[in-house]
Design a protein around this motif. Structure first.
Motif, PDB file in Angstrom:
ATOM      1  N   PRO A  20      -1.473   7.782  -5.954  1.00 56.07           N
ATOM      2  CA  PRO A  20      -2.440   8.373  -6.987  1.00 56.07           C
ATOM      3  C   PRO A  20      -3.578   7.507  -6.124  1.00 56.07           C
ATOM      4  O   PRO A  20      -3.632   6.757  -5.400  1.00 56.07           O
ATOM      5  CB  PRO A  20      -2.242   6.952  -8.321  1.00 56.07           C
ATOM      6  CG  PRO A  20      -0.391   6.512  -8.459  1.00 56.07           C
ATOM      7  CD  PRO A  20      -0.450   6.941  -7.186  1.00 56.07           C
ATOM      8  N   VAL A  27      -6.325   4.891  -6.975  1.00 56.33           N
ATOM      9  CA  VAL A  27      -5.878   3.006  -6.830  1.00 56.33           C
ATOM     10  C   VAL A  27      -6.068   2.397  -5.259  1.00 56.33           C
ATOM     11  O   VAL A  27      -5.855   3.019  -4.510  1.00 56.33           O
ATOM     12  CB  VAL A  27      -4.280   2.695  -7.723  1.00 56.33           C
ATOM     13  CG1 VAL A  27      -4.490   4.217  -8.878  1.00 56.33           C
ATOM     14  CG2 VAL A  27      -3.698   3.448  -6.413  1.00 56.33           C
ATOM     15  N   PRO A  28      -6.578   1.224  -5.575  1.00 54.60           N
ATOM     16  CA  PRO A  28      -6.694   0.933  -3.992  1.00 54.60           C
ATOM     17  C   PRO A  28      -5.093   0.299  -2.896  1.00 54.60           C
ATOM     18  O   PRO A  28      -5.450   0.167  -2.308  1.00 54.60           O
ATOM     19  CB  PRO A  28      -7.133  -0.707  -4.693  1.00 54.60           C
ATOM     20  CG  PRO A  28      -6.497  -0.988  -6.038  1.00 54.60           C
ATOM     21  CD  PRO A  28      -6.676   0.179  -6.539  1.00 54.60           C
ATOM     22  N   VAL A  29      -4.062   0.385  -3.916  1.00 55.90           N
ATOM     23  CA  VAL A  29      -3.185   0.632  -2.977  1.00 55.90           C
ATOM     24  C   VAL A  29      -2.618   1.102  -2.244  1.00 55.90           C
ATOM     25  O   VAL A  29      -2.846   2.852  -2.410  1.00 55.90           O
ATOM     26  CB  VAL A  29      -1.547  -0.041  -4.348  1.00 55.90           C
ATOM     27  CG1 VAL A  29      -1.836  -1.522  -4.619  1.00 55.90           C
ATOM     28  CG2 VAL A  29      -1.942   1.173  -4.905  1.00 55.90           C
ATOM     29  N   THR A  30      -2.380   1.388  -1.226  1.00 58.42           N
ATOM     30  CA  THR A  30      -1.740   2.609  -0.271  1.00 58.42           C
ATOM     31  C   THR A  30      -0.532   1.958   0.659  1.00 58.42           C
ATOM     32  O   THR A  30      -0.401   0.724   0.615  1.00 58.42           O
ATOM     33  CB  THR A  30      -3.377   3.110   0.082  1.00 58.42           C
ATOM     34  OG1 THR A  30      -2.543   3.596   0.934  1.00 58.42           O
ATOM     35  CG2 THR A  30      -3.473   1.689   1.158  1.00 58.42           C
ATOM     36  N   ARG A  31       0.096   2.501   1.446  1.00 56.76           N
ATOM     37  CA  ARG A  31       1.189   2.375   2.631  1.00 56.76           C
ATOM     38  C   ARG A  31       0.701   2.482   3.679  1.00 56.76           C
ATOM     39  O   ARG A  31       0.951   1.906   4.702  1.00 56.76           O
ATOM     40  CB  ARG A  31       2.201   3.984   2.009  1.00 56.76           C
ATOM     41  CG  ARG A  31       3.048   4.050   1.253  1.00 56.76           C
ATOM     42  CD  ARG A  31       3.977   5.693   1.554  1.00 56.76           C
ATOM     43  NE  ARG A  31       4.961   5.640   0.719  1.00 56.76           N
ATOM     44  CZ  ARG A  31       6.008   6.147   0.825  1.00 56.76           C
ATOM     45  NH1 ARG A  31       6.269   6.640   1.737  1.00 56.76           N
ATOM     46  NH2 ARG A  31       7.173   6.653  -0.420  1.00 56.76           N
ATOM     47  N   TRP A  66      -3.419   1.900   6.152  1.00 55.43           N
ATOM     48  CA  TRP A  66      -4.608   1.188   5.608  1.00 55.43           C
ATOM     49  C   TRP A  66      -5.260   1.566   6.931  1.00 55.43           C
ATOM     50  O   TRP A  66      -4.352   1.151   7.877  1.00 55.43           O
ATOM     51  CB  TRP A  66      -4.538   0.233   5.093  1.00 55.43           C
ATOM     52  CG  TRP A  66      -4.485  -0.632   4.853  1.00 55.43           C
ATOM     53  CD1 TRP A  66      -5.129  -2.295   5.450  1.00 55.43           C
ATOM     54  CD2 TRP A  66      -3.697  -1.290   4.938  1.00 55.43           C
ATOM     55  NE1 TRP A  66      -4.199  -2.966   5.305  1.00 55.43           N
ATOM     56  CE2 TRP A  66      -3.308  -2.563   5.163  1.00 55.43           C
ATOM     57  CE3 TRP A  66      -2.220  -1.345   4.602  1.00 55.43           C
ATOM     58  CZ2 TRP A  66      -2.253  -3.930   5.921  1.00 55.43           C
ATOM     59  CZ3 TRP A  66      -0.342  -1.951   4.579  1.00 55.43           C
ATOM     60  CH2 TRP A  66      -0.760  -3.182   4.921  1.00 55.43           C
ATOM     61  N   LYS A  80      -2.850  -0.057  10.244  1.00 57.23           N
ATOM     62  CA  LYS A  80      -1.561  -1.002   9.829  1.00 57.23           C
ATOM     63  C   LYS A  80      -0.909   0.010   8.761  1.00 57.23           C
ATOM     64  O   LYS A  80      -1.339   1.385   8.056  1.00 57.23           O
ATOM     65  CB  LYS A  80      -2.041  -1.393   8.406  1.00 57.23           C
ATOM     66  CG  LYS A  80      -2.948  -2.443   9.522  1.00 57.23           C
ATOM     67  CD  LYS A  80      -2.163  -3.938  10.077  1.00 57.23           C
ATOM     68  CE  LYS A  80      -3.256  -5.296  10.816  1.00 57.23           C
ATOM     69  NZ  LYS A  80      -4.059  -5.745   9.678  1.00 57.23           N
ATOM     70  N   TYR A 103       3.046  -9.371   6.383  1.00 61.31           N
ATOM     71  CA  TYR A 103       1.975  -8.303   7.011  1.00 61.31           C
ATOM     72  C   TYR A 103       1.765  -7.263   5.359  1.00 61.31           C
ATOM     73  O   TYR A 103       0.350  -6.743   5.470  1.00 61.31           O
ATOM     74  CB  TYR A 103       2.113  -6.973   7.953  1.00 61.31           C
ATOM     75  CG  TYR A 103       3.075  -7.315   8.500  1.00 61.31           C
ATOM     76  CD1 TYR A 103       2.710  -7.693  10.049  1.00 61.31           C
ATOM     77  CD2 TYR A 103       4.833  -7.997   8.478  1.00 61.31           C
ATOM     78  CE1 TYR A 103       3.388  -8.378  10.881  1.00 61.31           C
ATOM     79  CE2 TYR A 103       5.512  -7.925   9.540  1.00 61.31           C
ATOM     80  CZ  TYR A 103       4.737  -8.582  10.857  1.00 61.31           C
ATOM     81  OH  TYR A 103       5.218  -8.778  12.108  1.00 61.31           O
ATOM     82  N   GLY A 104       1.856  -7.816   4.263  1.00 59.89           N
ATOM     83  CA  GLY A 104       0.901  -7.522   2.984  1.00 59.89           C
ATOM     84  C   GLY A 104       1.327  -6.103   2.652  1.00 59.89           C
ATOM     85  O   GLY A 104       0.353  -5.372   2.387  1.00 59.89           O
ATOM     86  N   VAL A 105       2.236  -5.210   3.466  1.00 61.88           N
ATOM     87  CA  VAL A 105       2.521  -3.802   3.330  1.00 61.88           C
ATOM     88  C   VAL A 105       2.852  -3.608   1.870  1.00 61.88           C
ATOM     89  O   VAL A 105       3.160  -2.018   1.615  1.00 61.88           O
ATOM     90  CB  VAL A 105       3.465  -2.716   4.531  1.00 61.88           C
ATOM     91  CG1 VAL A 105       3.015  -3.636   5.600  1.00 61.88           C
ATOM     92  CG2 VAL A 105       4.388  -2.981   4.263  1.00 61.88           C
ATOM     93  N   ARG A 106       4.005  -4.213   0.833  1.00 64.69           N
ATOM     94  CA  ARG A 106       4.262  -3.521   0.221  1.00 64.69           C
ATOM     95  C   ARG A 106       3.646  -4.499  -0.914  1.00 64.69           C
ATOM     96  O   ARG A 106       2.928  -5.134  -1.396  1.00 64.69           O
ATOM     97  CB  ARG A 106       5.680  -4.479   0.030  1.00 64.69           C
ATOM     98  CG  ARG A 106       6.415  -4.237   0.702  1.00 64.69           C
ATOM     99  CD  ARG A 106       7.890  -4.888   0.935  1.00 64.69           C
ATOM    100  NE  ARG A 106       8.522  -4.205   1.024  1.00 64.69           N
ATOM    101  CZ  ARG A 106      10.149  -4.203   1.120  1.00 64.69           C
ATOM    102  NH1 ARG A 106      10.202  -3.872  -0.410  1.00 64.69           N
ATOM    103  NH2 ARG A 106      10.791  -4.002   1.524  1.00 64.69           N
ATOM    104  N   PHE A 107       3.611  -3.123  -2.453  1.00 69.00           N
ATOM    105  CA  PHE A 107       3.314  -3.149  -3.514  1.00 69.00           C
ATOM    106  C   PHE A 107       4.095  -2.943  -4.500  1.00 69.00           C
ATOM    107  O   PHE A 107       5.006  -1.641  -4.031  1.00 69.00           O
ATOM    108  CB  PHE A 107       1.813  -2.630  -3.492  1.00 69.00           C
ATOM    109  CG  PHE A 107       1.815  -0.933  -2.846  1.00 69.00           C
ATOM    110  CD1 PHE A 107       1.869  -0.930  -1.405  1.00 69.00           C
ATOM    111  CD2 PHE A 107       1.981   0.113  -4.012  1.00 69.00           C
ATOM    112  CE1 PHE A 107       1.807   0.134  -1.572  1.00 69.00           C
ATOM    113  CE2 PHE A 107       1.913   1.485  -3.681  1.00 69.00           C
ATOM    114  CZ  PHE A 107       2.121   2.083  -2.028  1.00 69.00           C
ATOM    115  N   PHE A 108       3.706  -2.517  -6.339  1.00 75.06           N
ATOM    116  CA  PHE A 108       4.988  -1.956  -6.913  1.00 75.06           C
ATOM    117  C   PHE A 108       3.537  -0.567  -7.116  1.00 75.06           C
ATOM    118  O   PHE A 108       2.645  -0.269  -7.052  1.00 75.06           O
ATOM    119  CB  PHE A 108       4.293  -2.283  -7.830  1.00 75.06           C
ATOM    120  CG  PHE A 108       5.147  -4.283  -8.277  1.00 75.06           C
ATOM    121  CD1 PHE A 108       6.367  -4.104  -7.937  1.00 75.06           C
ATOM    122  CD2 PHE A 108       5.116  -5.599  -8.628  1.00 75.06           C
ATOM    123  CE1 PHE A 108       7.406  -5.033  -8.127  1.00 75.06           C
ATOM    124  CE2 PHE A 108       5.618  -6.186  -9.224  1.00 75.06           C
ATOM    125  CZ  PHE A 108       6.904  -5.781  -8.024  1.00 75.06           C
TER     126      PHE A 108
END
Ligand code: SF4
Ligand code: SF4
Lengths: 256, 412
Positions: A71, A74-78, A80, A127, A173-178
């Motif tokens: 979407p 939203v702030p999440v992204t694959r 950045w 990243k 690396y904090g690359v994952r999210f739901f």
């Protein structure tokens, strides 16, 4: 009546034994054994980022969001882009508003006004998932929904992930999210649906400056491989032992 | 898209300085509840085993009760995990395709093994009672009685033998199961500690001491909860007695006080062990001062100072420690101390789980957690105050139910 109990115990013992025997029909393969069984792949996807070329336009982030149906608002992204501004007093200012999706149009860094004369150096760092050779995320997935393909890309099976979030915690690396809609773990997969069809990734295609490139490390003639072999490159956070496979030209000590 | 769109964690996370865009507090209140509840299960079981295995006669009265209580706590230990999953309907997947390199893959296996041990131990402890009930109810009429009889008959599993030899065998079985149960209980909980301790990406969690710290604090909290519930039930019973016949006992009798005193001594022992380990961990981190220490220090001595040093160590450990240690302890003081101990262990879980996410993986920013109080969708219920309270009251409801079938406290 004592015999009734004995019979009961004997019966349950027999039941347990019959239940256990079929289990022994399974065999557990070590990753090496499994690899030997299917043979070595002739591809190892790697990524090369030239930070000198990145201008922070954010076109890659926007392209990725569209291509991979994350979407837009939203702030999440694959993937950045981070902006680093190091001032002469030694302080480092970092930001990545909306993952850099709209480019870095404001001169304020993290909401802070910075006097251009005080800047000693500034640069952008894109990243994405490092498709680690020894991925922590794969190790911790309790159901095997996160797995590594033969050509080195780490994928998530959306139909099997239970959404425990352990992989999100495990990735350094904090690359994952739901995924906001599918409610399962989500991350960059080098546009696996594209690269396996001979196309390039959405971000590589979108980058007007050639800061992002993807290649096959097992192909000696691949220009990306040749650059990695002959130039000084670095990876992010190698102290975690994950063996990341996204290589950077022009990485700085300040990069997190 | 018609489906509801929620960025998990966005609701209750605020960011400060530089945090990666995908970082949020993904493990929230239910992951605080999970080790807290498993800790209580393990602790209650260890308390009951002190009597069954090591023959601590003074704990006899409490042993039976805490065993049944640990059964009531057991299903509740899995509940927070279920409430936490983004895909709760797939909760059985880890059993179908366990991926054993993951620390949580074996949760179902360890958990059900432990459950089996507790259930069978209870069966052996209560077998005599069950048979007596089943026999006593034979020949009586009435729907409720018939159902009750059928229930107890089923529970006998066909073993009606109450001879001397059979009962001795029962005792042996109890001892054996309690003996196996201790390491399994410790494993179940140490395992929860391993889930955190093995996350190498998290600077606060990664520590080989984590499982041991978890076990110690688990036993502390388990003993505290059992003692507390025991005192409350005893008091309640006295109260009822007093209102029915005015001349009955007025205060908790000498025998109960004795039980409480003994249990308090064990509690103190485990409390000291838990605190020492935690301090060792803290000192070691400060002394070795690895790359992450800067941010850890700013969290521990700065942002979370009140949570860690005032609430957890001070109010939750030190105050009850002295309350329990000082002479002239009364029941009232004991109750206060026990409540504080339970609170302290909860804060420890909180500081580990939430504190571990209070700083960014970039080591250049912070995240703050805001517990959702009033839910406005499923997500804020499950991972909010109400979800946590649901988990917290469940064991008492279950205990009430189980206790009707298998009474675990004898009132005098
Ligand atoms: S960068 Fe993170 S998500 Fe990607 S493979 Fe490595 S550990 Fe897994
Ligand atoms: S969130 Fe999904 S992919 Fe990640 S560890 Fe849990 S089950 Fe595996």
């Amino acid at each position: 009546m004592a015999s009734t109990r004995r019979k009961f115990l004997q019966g349950s013992l027999a039941g347990i034994v019959t239940a256990v025997i079929p289990l022994s029909a399974f065999r557990f393969l070590s990753p090496d054994q499994a690899r030997a069984a299917v043979g070595e792949a002739d591809t190892r996807w790697v990524f090369l980022v030239d930070t000198h070329k990145c201008v922070g336009c954010g076109l890659c982030v926007a392209a990725c969001k569209r291509e991979n149906e994350i979407p837009y608002e939203v702030p999440v992204t694959r993937t950045w882009v981070e902006r680093y501004v190091v001032t002469k007093d030694g302080a480092t200012h970092i930001d990545s508003p909306l993952g850099g999706r709209d480019g870095f149009v404001s001169e304020r860094v993290a909401g802070q006004e910075i006097d251009p004369a005080s800047i000693s150096k500034a640069f952008f760092v894109p990243k994405l998932c490092n498709q680690c050779e020894n991925p922590a995320c794969v190790q911790v997935c309790p159901v095997g929904a996160t797995y590594q393909t033969r050509d080195g890309v780490v994928l998530v099976d959306r139909s099997w992930c239970i959404g425990c979030g352990y992989c999100i915690m495990a990735c350094p690396y904090g690359v994952r999210f739901f995924h906001p809609v599918h409610k399962v773990a989500e991350k960059c997969n080098f546009c696996y649906h594209r690269i396996s069809q001979g196309l390039t990734t959405a971000c590589v295609q979108a980058c007007p400056f050639g800061a992002r490139r993807i290649g096959n490390l097992k192909d000696q003639d691949d220009p990306v491989t040749q650059t990695i072999m002959t130039t000084r490159v670095a990876v992010l956070k190698d102290e975690y032992g994950t063996k990341p496979q996204v290589f950077y030209i022009g990485l700085d000590n300040e990069v997190r | 898209m018609a489906e509801e769109m929620v960025v998990h964690g966005l609701e209750w996370t605020t960011k400060e300085l530089f945090v990666y865009p995908n970082e949020f507090i993904y493990w929230s209140i239910q992951i605080v509840m999970y080790p807290y509840m498993t800790g209580l299960v393990a602790g209650a079981f260890v308390l009951s085993s002190l009597y069954h295995v090591f023959g601590q006669q003074d704990l006899k009265e409490l042993a039976r009760f805490s065993l049944v209580f640990s059964l009531a706590l057991l299903p509740v230990a899995a509940l927070p995990l279920l409430l936490h999953l983004q895909q709760p309907l797939r909760a059985a997947n880890p059993l179908l395709t366990p991926h054993f390199t993951s620390a949580i893959a074996a949760f179902g296996i360890v958990f059900s093994t432990y459950g089996m041990i507790v259930i069978s131990e209870i069966w052996f402890v209560y077998r005599r009672f069950i048979v007596e009930q089943a026999t006593a109810l034979t020949g009586q009429t009435g729907v409720a009685t018939t159902m009750k009889r059928a229930l107890y008959r089923t529970l006998t599993l066909g073993a009606y033998d109450l001879s001397e030899t059979a009962l001795t065998k029962d005792k042996k079985a109890v001892k054996l199961l309690a003996g196996i149960g201790i390491p399994v209980a410790c494993f179940l909980h140490g395992y929860a500690g391993f889930i955190f301790g093995s996350v190498k990406a998290n600077a606060l969690w990664m520590s080989p001491l984590m499982p041991v710290i978890f076990i110690m604090s688990a036993v502390v909290s388990g003993i505290a909860l059992c003692m507390l519930t025991y005192i409350v039930i005893m008091k309640w019973h006295q109260f009822r007695q007093r209102s029915s016949h005015a001349d009955a006992a007025t205060a908790i009798g000498g025998a109960e006080l004795e039980v409480i005193n003994k249990a308090a001594r064990y509690l103190l022992g485990f409390l000291v062990a838990a605190i020492s380990l935690e301090l060792l961990d803290l000192i070691f981190r400060g002394y070795t001062a690895m790359k992450s220490w800067d941010i850890l220090r700013s969290v521990m001595y700065g942002k979370d100072f009140v949570n860690i040093f005032v609430l957890q160590y001070g109010l939750g450990n030190l105050v009850p420690f002295f309350l329990l240690l000082l002479p002239r302890r009364t029941i009232g003081k004991t109750v206060v101390a026990l409540l504080l101990v339970l609170y302290g262990v909860f804060m420890m879980r909180w500081n580990v789980v939430i504190g571990g996410q209070a700083f960014s993986l970039s080591f250049a920013g912070y995240m703050h957690y805001h517990l959702p109080i009033i839910p406005h969708n499923l997500e804020t219920y499950r991972e909010g105050l109400l979800g946590a309270l649901t988990v917290a009251v469940m064991p008492f409801i279950l205990f009430w139910g189980i206790n009707r079938i298998l009474p675990s406290l004898r009132y005098r």
